[in-house]
Write an enzyme that holds these catalytic residues in place. Structure first.
Site, PDB file in Angstrom:
ATOM      1  N   SER A   1       0.810  -1.219   0.000  1.00  0.00           N
ATOM      2  CA  SER A   1       0.000   0.000   0.000  1.00  0.00           C
ATOM      3  C   SER A   1       0.843   1.270   0.000  1.00  0.00           C
ATOM      4  O   SER A   1       0.382   2.327  -0.434  1.00  0.00           O
ATOM      5  CB  SER A   1      -0.937   0.009   1.210  1.00  0.00           C
ATOM      6  OG  SER A   1      -0.207  -0.131   2.423  1.00  0.00           O
TER       7      SER A   1
ATOM      8  N   ASN B   1       3.846  -5.437   5.755  1.00  0.00           N
ATOM      9  CA  ASN B   1       2.731  -6.283   6.184  1.00  0.00           C
ATOM     10  C   ASN B   1       3.204  -7.579   6.826  1.00  0.00           C
ATOM     11  O   ASN B   1       2.503  -8.156   7.665  1.00  0.00           O
ATOM     12  CB  ASN B   1       1.797  -6.565   5.005  1.00  0.00           C
ATOM     13  CG  ASN B   1       1.036  -5.320   4.583  1.00  0.00           C
ATOM     14  OD1 ASN B   1       0.411  -4.661   5.407  1.00  0.00           O
ATOM     15  ND2 ASN B   1       1.127  -4.974   3.311  1.00  0.00           N
TER      16      ASN B   1
ATOM     17  N   ASP C   1      -4.826   6.670  10.138  1.00  0.00           N
ATOM     18  CA  ASP C   1      -4.476   5.339  10.653  1.00  0.00           C
ATOM     19  C   ASP C   1      -3.067   5.281  11.227  1.00  0.00           C
ATOM     20  O   ASP C   1      -2.678   4.296  11.858  1.00  0.00           O
ATOM     21  CB  ASP C   1      -4.654   4.267   9.578  1.00  0.00           C
ATOM     22  CG  ASP C   1      -3.759   4.483   8.357  1.00  0.00           C
ATOM     23  OD1 ASP C   1      -2.845   5.322   8.396  1.00  0.00           O
ATOM     24  OD2 ASP C   1      -3.994   3.787   7.339  1.00  0.00           O
TER      25      ASP C   1
ATOM     26  N   GLY D   1      -1.934  -4.373   1.101  1.00  0.00           N
ATOM     27  CA  GLY D   1      -2.048  -5.593   1.890  1.00  0.00           C
ATOM     28  C   GLY D   1      -1.047  -6.670   1.546  1.00  0.00           C
ATOM     29  O   GLY D   1      -0.978  -7.692   2.231  1.00  0.00           O
TER      30      GLY D   1
ATOM     31  N   HIS E   1      -0.150   5.012   6.953  1.00  0.00           N
ATOM     32  CA  HIS E   1       0.018   5.383   5.552  1.00  0.00           C
ATOM     33  C   HIS E   1       0.279   6.877   5.411  1.00  0.00           C
ATOM     34  O   HIS E   1      -0.431   7.692   6.007  1.00  0.00           O
ATOM     35  CB  HIS E   1      -1.233   5.005   4.751  1.00  0.00           C
ATOM     36  CG  HIS E   1      -1.479   3.537   4.716  1.00  0.00           C
ATOM     37  ND1 HIS E   1      -2.320   2.909   5.617  1.00  0.00           N
ATOM     38  CD2 HIS E   1      -0.981   2.567   3.910  1.00  0.00           C
ATOM     39  CE1 HIS E   1      -2.331   1.607   5.358  1.00  0.00           C
ATOM     40  NE2 HIS E   1      -1.531   1.375   4.334  1.00  0.00           N
TER      41      HIS E   1
END
Length: 200
Positions: A23, A88, A169, A60, A172
């Site tokens: 991402s 991830n 979040d 992801g 990011h």
């Protein structure tokens, strides 16, 4: 995604740079022209490099996911690649040795196709402990050393932990955060492309 293409010298081939990642390279949560690939392309073109940055980011994705779709990513026949995977793996607490195996396979396959590689490292979440974090870091160093490719130690350098440069979040980057990432990594990418000379 619409990417800019500048006219180069007659007969010159536009360099194709693959950003293979998750991402963070896909541009999660950002407008299409504000993600890593388009911002990096503009920065490199501003330096006079005739380059098209291919957005090979999939939100992801783990290192295993990147390896599984590598042949698809190679369909664009890139001259060079930034490999940005592992965030991830860390978030899921996956075994660093497995991540190392996946990254080793990715870099090895890219090199076997004549693709020059810049490996971008990542830090493990601190809650996983020092031992895990050390093994996580070592995985990147060992892959870079084994294949003789440059290592950009931390893809989120200057952005991680900076609230104003990250989305809500906290994981990011915002468009401004991506700008900081690009400013810091662009010199390493430019060196990779100039060494490549547009040939395979």
């Amino acid at each position: 995604m619409t990417l800019l293409v500048n006219a180069g010298p007659a007969g010159a081939e536009t360099l194709r740079l693959l950003a293979l990642g998750d991402s963070l390279t896909a541009g999660y949560g950002l407008a299409a022209d504000q993600g890593f690939a388009p911002q990096l392309e503009r920065a490199l073109r501003a330096q006079g490099l005739d380059v098209r940055v291919i957005n090979g980011g999939v939100s992801g994705d783990t290192s295993a996911g990147g390896l599984a779709r590598l042949d698809w990513a190679l369909a664009d026949k890139p001259h060079a690649a930034i490999v940005e995977l592992g965030a991830n793996d860390g978030l899921r607490g996956l075994e660093p040795a497995r991540m190392q195996d996946n990254l080793d396979a990715i870099v090895g396959r890219l090199k076997s196709r004549g693709v020059k590689v810049l490996l971008a490292g990542m830090l493990a979440p601190p809650n996983l402990g020092r031992e895990y974090g050390d093994a996580f870091l070592a995985a990147y160093r060992q892959v870079a050393t084994r294949h003789g490719v440059p290592l950009y130690p931390f893809f989120l350098d200057g952005v991680a932990g900076q609230a104003k440069l990250n989305q809500k979040d906290g994981l990011h980057p915002t468009a401004e955060g991506v700008t900081v990432i690009v400013e810091r990594i662009a010199p390493s990418v430019a060196r990779l492309l100039k060494d490549d000379g547009g040939k395979r």
